[in-house]
Design an enzyme around this catalytic site. Sequence first.
Site, PDB file in Angstrom:
ATOM      1  N   LYS A   1       0.888  -1.389   0.171  1.00  0.00           N
ATOM      2  CA  LYS A   1      -0.068  -0.046   0.282  1.00  0.00           C
ATOM      3  C   LYS A   1       0.753   1.178  -0.041  1.00  0.00           C
ATOM      4  O   LYS A   1       0.598   2.281  -0.675  1.00  0.00           O
ATOM      5  CB  LYS A   1      -0.943   0.012   1.255  1.00  0.00           C
ATOM      6  CG  LYS A   1      -2.161  -1.014   1.045  1.00  0.00           C
ATOM      7  CD  LYS A   1      -2.767  -1.291   2.443  1.00  0.00           C
ATOM      8  CE  LYS A   1      -3.825  -2.463   2.078  1.00  0.00           C
ATOM      9  NZ  LYS A   1      -4.419  -2.924   3.162  1.00  0.00           N
TER      10      LYS A   1
ATOM     11  N   GLN B   1      -4.681  -1.838   9.657  1.00  0.00           N
ATOM     12  CA  GLN B   1      -4.655  -2.891   8.948  1.00  0.00           C
ATOM     13  C   GLN B   1      -5.257  -4.170   9.924  1.00  0.00           C
ATOM     14  O   GLN B   1      -4.642  -4.354  11.190  1.00  0.00           O
ATOM     15  CB  GLN B   1      -2.985  -3.039   8.636  1.00  0.00           C
ATOM     16  CG  GLN B   1      -3.008  -4.424   8.000  1.00  0.00           C
ATOM     17  CD  GLN B   1      -3.495  -4.595   6.678  1.00  0.00           C
ATOM     18  OE1 GLN B   1      -3.257  -3.596   5.902  1.00  0.00           O
ATOM     19  NE2 GLN B   1      -4.009  -5.690   6.105  1.00  0.00           N
TER      20      GLN B   1
ATOM     21  N   ASP C   1     -11.182   2.604   4.160  1.00  0.00           N
ATOM     22  CA  ASP C   1     -11.518   1.342   3.968  1.00  0.00           C
ATOM     23  C   ASP C   1     -12.874   0.909   3.709  1.00  0.00           C
ATOM     24  O   ASP C   1     -13.168  -0.193   3.584  1.00  0.00           O
ATOM     25  CB  ASP C   1     -10.957   0.502   5.094  1.00  0.00           C
ATOM     26  CG  ASP C   1      -9.637  -0.453   4.734  1.00  0.00           C
ATOM     27  OD1 ASP C   1      -9.410  -0.621   3.768  1.00  0.00           O
ATOM     28  OD2 ASP C   1      -8.880  -0.786   5.671  1.00  0.00           O
TER      29      ASP C   1
END
Length: 289
Positions: free
Chosen positions: A53, A97, A120
């Site tokens: 990422k 994460q 997200d």
Amino acid sequence: MAQLIDGKVLSAQIREEVKEAVSIRVKAGKRAPFLTVVLIGEDPASASYVKGKAKATAEVGIGSDTLVYDASISEKEVLEIIERLNNDPDIDGILVQLPLPAHIDERKVINAIAPAKDVDCFHPESVGNLVIGNDGFQPATPAGIVEMLQRCNIPTAGKHCVIIGRSNIVGKPLANLMLKKGIDATVTVCHSRTKNLPEIARQADILVAAIGRANFVTGDMVKEGAVVIDVGINRIDDASRERGYRLVGDVDFEAASKKASHITPVPGGVGPMTIAVLLQNTLKAADQK
Ligand code: NAD
């Protein structure tokens, strides 16, 4: 023989579009979008995703940093960090994460992220917007799948889309996206308690596998001419590889590609699309300020 849907090529198109938009933004005197990733613990897969990422953001001109914490960090400390990131005007997107260590409540952490920075698309407000059809952040993997279909000119309106898997990350948000006005699929979601799953899968014009089991979807579950999207990422032992394993999806690729009209490979299919949508979301977070 099925046509391959190349996630590397399609995601490169999206990354190029984001790069162009970021450059226009910066030329107009605004700062580059900025993403902060929070990584807790030492899960090797998570560390590798986070690295990917960071690299992808840099390539399109999006700023990013990764805050790494020991697995022993308390839930309270994590919530305080999120609060600080929420209040930092120079941060547009926050990504925690997953998975988190067992003593930290994932839901609490996700709920603490400011919806305007929830790139997200996991916060209940973002999920609500998705279900209602409001314009908001896109769920990364599902939106990556829709981008694939659209960029390959695969029609979705009135098509029967069968999704195997009902997770909050893939199956459920994908079902909502496929139902959205303008995409207009007829959606069936299958899961571990579904009866006659092969029979339902065989009715799919678009078959999406998001289970997490190698070779779960066999050739006889694929209708002639169906579009097959393989979301699964599974490690299977392979002594011929230096690292001792290789990655495969949830679909028996060889058998399914003999019947499908289009199929995604693993790796190089859905995976790269997921990161591309994250970049789109981070740009959006910056632009909507
Ligand atoms: P999950 O474990 O949260 O969900 C799996 C789903 O599969 C569940 O809803 C369950 O009901 C269903 N399932 C399990 N066994 C079943 C069975 N026997 N019959 C029918 N349904 C069954 O997983 P997830 O997070 O949705 O991920 C699924 C897979 O996709 C994993 O391999 C994951 O690594 C991969 N994934 C890939 C990407 C990407 O970017 N390519 C992103 C997210 C997840």
